[in-house]
Structure formats: structure tokens, C-alpha cells
Design a protein around this motif. Structure first.
Motif, short mmCIF file in Angstrom:
data_model
loop_
_atom_site.label_atom_id
_atom_site.label_comp_id
_atom_site.label_asym_id
_atom_site.label_seq_id
_atom_site.Cartn_x
_atom_site.Cartn_y
_atom_site.Cartn_z
N LEU A 106 28.84 -67.35 3.81
CA LEU A 106 29.23 -67.79 2.48
C LEU A 106 30.39 -68.78 2.55
CD1 LEU A 106 28.63 -67.30 -0.54
CD2 LEU A 106 30.40 -65.53 -0.49
N PHE A 107 31.31 -68.56 3.48
CA PHE A 107 32.52 -69.40 3.58
C PHE A 107 32.36 -70.55 4.57
CE2 PHE A 107 33.80 -65.64 1.49
CZ PHE A 107 34.76 -66.06 0.59
N PHE A 108 31.20 -70.59 5.21
CA PHE A 108 30.87 -71.72 6.09
C PHE A 108 29.48 -72.21 5.72
CE2 PHE A 108 34.22 -69.53 8.29
CZ PHE A 108 35.02 -70.57 8.74
N PRO A 109 29.36 -72.82 4.55
CA PRO A 109 28.05 -73.22 4.06
C PRO A 109 27.38 -74.24 4.97
CG PRO A 109 29.80 -73.89 2.53
CD PRO A 109 30.45 -73.16 3.65
N ALA A 110 26.05 -74.27 4.88
CA ALA A 110 25.25 -75.13 5.76
C ALA A 110 25.48 -76.60 5.50
CB ALA A 110 23.77 -74.79 5.59
N GLY A 111 25.84 -76.99 4.32
CA GLY A 111 26.03 -78.41 4.02
C GLY A 111 26.45 -78.59 2.58
N MET B 92 23.99 -61.33 1.98
CA MET B 92 24.16 -60.32 3.01
C MET B 92 25.65 -60.09 3.20
SD MET B 92 23.03 -60.42 6.99
CE MET B 92 24.16 -61.73 7.47
N ALA B 93 26.11 -58.99 2.75
CA ALA B 93 27.53 -58.67 2.91
C ALA B 93 27.73 -57.74 4.09
CB ALA B 93 28.07 -58.03 1.65
N MET B 94 28.72 -58.08 4.88
CA MET B 94 29.08 -57.18 5.97
C MET B 94 30.09 -56.19 5.43
SD MET B 94 29.42 -59.80 9.08
CE MET B 94 28.10 -60.92 9.49
N SER B 95 30.10 -55.00 5.98
CA SER B 95 30.95 -53.98 5.37
C SER B 95 31.82 -53.26 6.38
CB SER B 95 30.06 -52.99 4.61
OG SER B 95 29.15 -52.40 5.51
N ASP B 96 32.25 -53.94 7.39
CA ASP B 96 33.11 -53.26 8.35
C ASP B 96 34.55 -53.15 7.84
OD1 ASP B 96 34.09 -55.79 8.65
OD2 ASP B 96 33.74 -55.90 10.80
N GLY B 97 34.86 -53.82 6.72
CA GLY B 97 36.17 -53.69 6.11
C GLY B 97 37.27 -54.45 6.78
N THR B 98 36.94 -55.25 7.78
CA THR B 98 37.98 -56.01 8.45
C THR B 98 37.97 -57.45 7.98
OG1 THR B 98 36.54 -56.67 10.27
CG2 THR B 98 37.77 -54.61 10.53
N PHE B 99 39.12 -58.05 7.97
CA PHE B 99 39.19 -59.44 7.59
C PHE B 99 38.45 -60.31 8.58
CE2 PHE B 99 40.91 -63.65 7.64
CZ PHE B 99 40.81 -63.99 6.31
N CYS C 285 38.24 -62.40 0.39
CA CYS C 285 37.01 -62.55 1.16
C CYS C 285 36.87 -61.49 2.25
CB CYS C 285 36.97 -63.93 1.81
SG CYS C 285 38.44 -64.30 2.79
N ARG C 286 37.82 -60.62 2.32
CA ARG C 286 37.80 -59.59 3.35
C ARG C 286 36.49 -58.79 3.28
NH1 ARG C 286 42.71 -56.19 5.31
NH2 ARG C 286 41.69 -54.42 6.26
N GLY C 287 35.77 -58.77 4.39
CA GLY C 287 34.55 -58.00 4.45
C GLY C 287 33.31 -58.70 3.92
N ARG D 233 25.45 -75.94 -1.01
CA ARG D 233 26.26 -76.19 -2.20
C ARG D 233 26.45 -74.90 -3.00
NH1 ARG D 233 28.05 -80.56 -5.34
NH2 ARG D 233 29.18 -79.65 -7.05
N ARG D 234 25.37 -74.15 -3.13
CA ARG D 234 25.45 -72.88 -3.87
C ARG D 234 26.37 -71.89 -3.15
NH1 ARG D 234 20.11 -74.13 -4.82
NH2 ARG D 234 19.36 -72.90 -3.06
N GLU D 235 26.25 -71.85 -1.82
CA GLU D 235 27.14 -70.96 -1.06
C GLU D 235 28.60 -71.37 -1.24
OE1 GLU D 235 24.10 -69.89 2.61
OE2 GLU D 235 25.62 -71.44 2.87
N ALA D 236 28.85 -72.65 -1.18
CA ALA D 236 30.22 -73.14 -1.35
C ALA D 236 30.76 -72.78 -2.73
CB ALA D 236 30.27 -74.65 -1.13
N ASP D 237 29.93 -72.94 -3.75
CA ASP D 237 30.36 -72.58 -5.10
C ASP D 237 30.66 -71.09 -5.21
OD1 ASP D 237 30.16 -75.22 -5.88
OD2 ASP D 237 28.22 -74.97 -6.88
N GLU D 238 29.83 -70.26 -4.57
CA GLU D 238 30.07 -68.81 -4.59
C GLU D 238 31.37 -68.48 -3.86
OE1 GLU D 238 26.92 -66.02 -3.54
OE2 GLU D 238 25.48 -67.61 -3.95
N ALA D 239 31.58 -69.11 -2.73
CA ALA D 239 32.81 -68.85 -1.97
C ALA D 239 34.04 -69.28 -2.78
CB ALA D 239 32.77 -69.59 -0.63
N LYS D 240 33.94 -70.44 -3.40
CA LYS D 240 35.08 -70.93 -4.20
C LYS D 240 35.36 -70.00 -5.38
CE LYS D 240 34.45 -75.79 -3.03
NZ LYS D 240 34.09 -77.13 -3.56
N ALA D 241 34.30 -69.39 -5.92
CA ALA D 241 34.50 -68.44 -7.02
C ALA D 241 35.29 -67.22 -6.53
CB ALA D 241 33.16 -68.02 -7.61
#
Ligand code: SF4
Length: 115
Positions: free
Chosen positions: A38-43, A1-8, A31-33, A49-57
Motif C-alpha cells: 500500500l505504501f509502495f504503490p506500483a506506479g 492484504m493486511a499483515m498483522s504481526d503488529g510491528t512497524f 501505518c503500523r502493521g 494510483r489507488r494504492e497511493a490514495d489509500e496510503a495517503k488517506a
């Protein structure tokens, strides 16, 4: 789910670089927008873990990764992915850079001059 308000501020709402005149590197954040979660994974395991890997990418291709990592270390950010590092990676990096950081606050005994 991507937010698209364009703000950091989408996933770092407490950072307002334009208002403060500081942290102008955030204007170029990769990571803007993107989705906060994704950047605050559940654990550290499973979906987190998958979210963290995506964020790190995302961080790996970010033009301000170094500034972000330095800021996160200097301000002792406890949670989330910053500069391509998760919480444990930042703790290890801080111990390597500031061996006394655990004893006397976010910047260690030497204070801001040591960063
Ligand atoms: S390094 Fe990662 S968390 Fe930091 S600004 Fe870039 S994309 Fe965002």
C-alpha cells in the motif's frame, strides 16, 4: 492484504526504532502493521494510483505525520508514501525547502543545519 504481526517493520523493515533508540515516533505510526504494498504503490496510474490514495488517506489521520514527513525529506527517501507525500510531492517539497538539494546531495549545500 493486511499483515498483522503488529510491528512497524512490516512496511519499513529497514527502520528499527527500538534498536536504534531513534525514531521513537514510529511507535505511533498510523501505518503500523499495514500492508507494505500500500505504501509502495506500483506506479502513478491505475491500481498504483489507488494504492497511493489509500496510503495517503492513512497518513492524513496519522498522529506522527509531521515527524514522518520531516524525516523522509531530511533523509531523501526516494520511494514510497511518507508523511502523506509521494515521490513527486517530496521532490517539490525539497526544492521549496532546499533549493540546492538537487545539486549537492540529500540535504543540499547547507547540510544538516539547514533542516
Ligand atoms: S505519516 Fe503515513 S507513512 Fe508516515 S508513519 Fe504515518 S501513516 Fe506511516
Amino acid at each position: 492484504m493486511a499483515m498483522s504481526d503488529g510491528t512497524f517493520g512490516t512496511h519499513r523493515p529497514w527502520l528499527q526504532p527500538r534498536a536504534s533508540g531513534l525514531l521513537t515516533w514510529l511507535d505511533s505510526a498510523g501505518c503500523r502493521g499495514l500492508d507494505t504494498e500500500l505504501f509502495f504503490p506500483a506506479g502513478p496510474k491505475g491500481p498504483g494510483r489507488r494504492e497511493a490514495d489509500e496510503a495517503k488517506a492513512v497518513c492524513q489521520t496519522c498522529p506522527v505525520r509531521q515527524q514522518c514527513a520531516s524525516w523522509a525529506l531530511a533523509t531523501a527517501q526516494e520511494y514510497g508514501i511518507w508523511g502523506g507525500m509521494d515521490e513527486e510531492e517530496r521532490v517539490r517539497a525539497r526544492r521549496r525547502i532546499l533549493p540546492d538539494a538537487q545539486e549537492s546531495g540529500p540535504l543540499g549545500k547547507k547540510g544538516i543545519d539547514s533542516v
